[in-house]
Scaffold this motif. Sequence first.
Motif, short mmCIF file in Angstrom:
data_model
loop_
_atom_site.label_atom_id
_atom_site.label_comp_id
_atom_site.label_asym_id
_atom_site.label_seq_id
_atom_site.Cartn_x
_atom_site.Cartn_y
_atom_site.Cartn_z
N GLY A 279 0.83 -1.19 0.00
CA GLY A 279 0.00 0.00 0.00
C GLY A 279 0.87 1.24 0.00
O GLY A 279 2.02 1.21 0.45
N LYS A 280 0.32 2.31 -0.55
CA LYS A 280 1.01 3.59 -0.51
C LYS A 280 0.01 4.70 -0.23
O LYS A 280 -0.91 4.94 -1.00
N VAL A 281 0.19 5.30 0.93
CA VAL A 281 -0.61 6.47 1.29
C VAL A 281 0.36 7.64 1.37
O VAL A 281 1.34 7.59 2.11
N PHE A 282 0.14 8.66 0.54
CA PHE A 282 1.03 9.82 0.55
C PHE A 282 0.76 10.70 1.76
O PHE A 282 -0.29 10.61 2.40
N SER A 283 1.74 11.57 2.04
CA SER A 283 1.65 12.41 3.24
C SER A 283 0.44 13.34 3.21
O SER A 283 -0.02 13.79 4.26
N ASN A 284 -0.12 13.60 2.01
CA ASN A 284 -1.33 14.43 1.93
C ASN A 284 -2.61 13.62 2.14
O ASN A 284 -3.71 14.13 1.98
N LEU B 180 5.42 1.67 -10.05
CA LEU B 180 6.71 1.59 -10.73
C LEU B 180 7.82 2.23 -9.90
O LEU B 180 8.93 1.71 -9.81
N ARG B 181 7.47 3.37 -9.26
CA ARG B 181 8.47 4.05 -8.42
C ARG B 181 8.84 3.20 -7.20
O ARG B 181 9.99 3.23 -6.75
N LEU B 182 7.88 2.46 -6.69
CA LEU B 182 8.18 1.55 -5.57
C LEU B 182 9.14 0.45 -6.04
O LEU B 182 10.11 0.12 -5.36
N LEU C 102 12.54 4.17 -5.77
CA LEU C 102 12.52 5.64 -5.68
C LEU C 102 11.56 6.11 -4.61
O LEU C 102 11.47 7.30 -4.31
N SER C 103 10.80 5.17 -4.05
CA SER C 103 9.80 5.50 -3.05
C SER C 103 9.59 4.23 -2.21
O SER C 103 9.92 3.13 -2.65
N THR C 104 9.07 4.41 -1.00
CA THR C 104 8.89 3.25 -0.13
C THR C 104 7.41 3.04 0.17
O THR C 104 6.66 4.00 0.29
N PRO C 105 6.98 1.77 0.29
CA PRO C 105 5.57 1.52 0.58
C PRO C 105 5.25 1.91 2.02
O PRO C 105 6.12 1.90 2.88
P1 ADP Z 1 7.60 9.29 -0.97
O1 ADP Z 1 6.83 9.39 0.31
O2 ADP Z 1 7.43 7.99 -1.64
O3 ADP Z 1 9.04 9.71 -0.86
P2 ADP Z 1 6.64 11.89 -1.68
O4 ADP Z 1 5.35 12.05 -0.97
O5 ADP Z 1 7.85 12.49 -1.06
O6 ADP Z 1 6.92 10.35 -1.99
O7 ADP Z 1 6.47 12.50 -3.16
C1 ADP Z 1 7.40 12.19 -4.20
C2 ADP Z 1 7.35 13.32 -5.24
O8 ADP Z 1 6.06 13.40 -5.88
C3 ADP Z 1 7.61 14.65 -4.64
O9 ADP Z 1 8.60 15.30 -5.40
C4 ADP Z 1 6.28 15.37 -4.74
O10 ADP Z 1 6.47 16.74 -4.96
C5 ADP Z 1 5.63 14.75 -5.93
N1 ADP Z 1 4.12 14.87 -5.87
C6 ADP Z 1 3.42 15.44 -4.88
N2 ADP Z 1 2.10 15.38 -5.09
C7 ADP Z 1 1.93 14.72 -6.25
C8 ADP Z 1 0.79 14.32 -7.01
N3 ADP Z 1 -0.47 14.58 -6.62
N4 ADP Z 1 0.99 13.61 -8.14
C9 ADP Z 1 2.24 13.33 -8.53
N5 ADP Z 1 3.37 13.70 -7.87
C10 ADP Z 1 3.22 14.39 -6.75
#
Ligand code: ADP
Length: 223
Positions: A10-15, A47-49, A53-56
């Motif tokens: 799963g991936k939940v972004f900080s927003n 793909l980024r996971l 380039l990103s972590t789940p």
């Molecule tokens: P992770 O937690 O995996 O490191 P981040 O939340 O830091 O990922 O975001 C990775 C990149 O995606 C950041 O450079 C951010 O600015 C960008 N980003 C932010 N919001 C969105 C969005 N809605 N769609 C695509 N990319 C975004």
Amino acid sequence: PTLLALRGVGKVFSNGVTALSDVDLTIREGDFLSLLGPSGCGKSTALRLIAGLSTPTSGVLDWRGGGSLDRANIGFVFQEPTLLPWASVFDNVWLPLRLKGISRAKAAPAISEMLARVHLTGFEDAVPRELSGGMKMRVSIARAMVTKPRVLLMDEPFAALDEITRFKLNNDLLELWQDERFTVVFVTHSVFESVFLSNRVVVMAARPGRVFDELAIEASYPR
Ligand code: ADP
Ligand code: ADP
């Protein structure tokens, strides 16, 4: 054999946006796997996971039952070719080898071979602005493959190209893969492209909560 298994990823972004939820997916060595789905369903996130380039935020990525694949073993091709604008085609393809400390002279045979594979022989000295979109994409593919990575990740690579150029690149990519049998994970929203290229098509669906809907469809003809 299994190259990578995503388990409950799963991936939940900080927003607060949930991009992926409980994804189970097994990628086998030598697969040409397409991730097919509408815009915003989480393909690029997946793909980024895989690229590291990103972590789940939940679940695990299991590289052949343990460890993680060396970054140098992954090639990445984006829709935007991101070439060095002032450098020649030859030097753009040299870049990943140069970063590994390999001299231009020593890298030359591998670079020439890769350029021949993508039908760019004769364009060694051209700079990106002199090339068409399709040719720039060929340079990107050569640059990603010159280090002979085991895995090639492609994020909508041909989406900005015209139909004929796109079809030619599909054919050339397929030829490369049939010769070398590296593993490809190919993100697209084109049903035609995914079925034409892949031996596996994994369908992702946008839903409330953005659940990853995984169906593995074997192509109806042999690869
Ligand atoms: P992770 O937690 O995996 O490191 P981040 O939340 O830091 O990922 O975001 C990775 C990149 O995606 C950041 O450079 C951010 O600015 C960008 N980003 C932010 N919001 C969105 C969005 N809605 N769609 C695509 N990319 C975004
Ligand atoms: P796709 O590649 O299928 O178009 P993405 O993986 O780019 O989908 O995005 C999936 C969802 O996650 C979208 O709603 C997108 O806006 C959101 N998203 C992507 N990256 C980020 C980020 N870094 N921060 C916040 N939201 C993101």
